[in-house]
Design a protein around this motif. Sequence first.
Motif, PDB file in Angstrom:
ATOM      1  N   ASP A  57      -0.704   4.585   2.790  1.00  0.00           N
ATOM      2  CA  ASP A  57      -1.358   4.563   1.482  1.00  0.00           C
ATOM      3  C   ASP A  57      -1.955   5.941   1.174  1.00  0.00           C
ATOM      4  OD1 ASP A  57      -0.753   1.879   1.344  1.00  0.00           O
ATOM      5  OD2 ASP A  57      -2.734   1.242   2.057  1.00  0.00           O
ATOM      6  N   LEU A  65      -6.772   2.940  -4.498  1.00  0.00           N
ATOM      7  CA  LEU A  65      -5.363   3.186  -4.205  1.00  0.00           C
ATOM      8  C   LEU A  65      -4.711   4.052  -5.273  1.00  0.00           C
ATOM      9  CD1 LEU A  65      -4.140  -0.294  -2.908  1.00  0.00           C
ATOM     10  CD2 LEU A  65      -3.935   1.878  -1.700  1.00  0.00           C
ATOM     11  N   GLN A  68       0.937   3.139  -2.932  1.00  0.00           N
ATOM     12  CA  GLN A  68       1.007   2.071  -1.935  1.00  0.00           C
ATOM     13  C   GLN A  68       2.447   1.609  -1.781  1.00  0.00           C
ATOM     14  OE1 GLN A  68      -0.779  -1.721  -3.014  1.00  0.00           O
ATOM     15  NE2 GLN A  68      -1.575  -1.982  -0.937  1.00  0.00           N
ATOM     16  N   SER A  69       2.818   1.229  -0.574  1.00  0.00           N
ATOM     17  CA  SER A  69       4.156   0.700  -0.313  1.00  0.00           C
ATOM     18  C   SER A  69       4.068  -0.799  -0.074  1.00  0.00           C
ATOM     19  CB  SER A  69       4.779   1.378   0.915  1.00  0.00           C
ATOM     20  OG  SER A  69       5.075   2.720   0.652  1.00  0.00           O
ATOM     21  N   ARG A 141       7.667   1.650  -3.495  1.00  0.00           N
ATOM     22  CA  ARG A 141       6.475   2.488  -3.628  1.00  0.00           C
ATOM     23  C   ARG A 141       5.920   2.344  -5.030  1.00  0.00           C
ATOM     24  NH1 ARG A 141       3.019   4.618   0.129  1.00  0.00           N
ATOM     25  NH2 ARG A 141       2.523   6.824  -0.182  1.00  0.00           N
ATOM     26  N   THR A 207      -2.647   6.538   6.555  1.00  0.00           N
ATOM     27  CA  THR A 207      -3.327   6.553   5.262  1.00  0.00           C
ATOM     28  C   THR A 207      -3.928   7.936   5.029  1.00  0.00           C
ATOM     29  OG1 THR A 207      -3.848   4.193   5.335  1.00  0.00           O
ATOM     30  CG2 THR A 207      -5.230   5.570   3.916  1.00  0.00           C
TER      31      THR A 207
END
Length: 261
Positions: A57, A65, A68-69, A141, A207
Amino acid sequence: PMKSPSRIGIVHLALAGFTLALLYRSASVQLLQKSRWSASAQHQQSIEATIPAPRGDILDAQGELMAQSREMVKLEVAPQDVRDRRALRLALLKVGVPAEWATRAVDVSRKWVTLPGRYAALDVAPITAMRGVHSTSSIQRSYAFSQGTRRIVGRVDENGVAVDGVELALDSLLRGVPGAMTTMRDGRGRRFESPAAPRRPPVQGNTVVLTINHELQEIAERALGDAVQKMSAEGGDVVVLDPVDGEVLAMASQRRDARST
């Protein structure tokens, strides 16, 4: 004097020798080469499939966020293998599969049905656990906030390869480690995960937390846009820094379209 062997005897001896050679060859193939041929057959029926790894992330300074995946799956159904067709149809309708396709998925006159679209893995987890349902994973994504912020964050292509921005600059941190699983092929040519070969789960990427504050970023972009328009400027740039440590809190750049001047 010794009698010379008759032609019939010679033929019998030749046949006996041929039979012995054939038996020896058969025993060699079945006993001595069994493991090699079994391994060859196993290799033809199985294949190692790659499980894509989610990218890490990307968060802003407030922990919101920015990228994000999500694991998405494509669903395929072998209706003749489904045990509870009514439960499957209702489950498919619940996750948004069109009624027409949900009906096809439980139609036993069909051997294989590939459902349109892709679905979040968590949403369809109960469905993929049903017998007769097969799934193929992919990673999607998604990005949030303003267009300017997205230019900072960058993007990945349809194959998950980093193209520009933070995605590219920190790609070694963001990309994960793909997993693997062994799939088998049945007599109908359909693929399913091998119960004998354990899967290697993928490892998600790290992240990344940026110093960018998405609220200040949006303010900077609006202020810059208004200033460029009011002053009829060709463009402008804004960078907002933290006076204490010099961290970049927002950065915006705008250039007027030459065709509109």
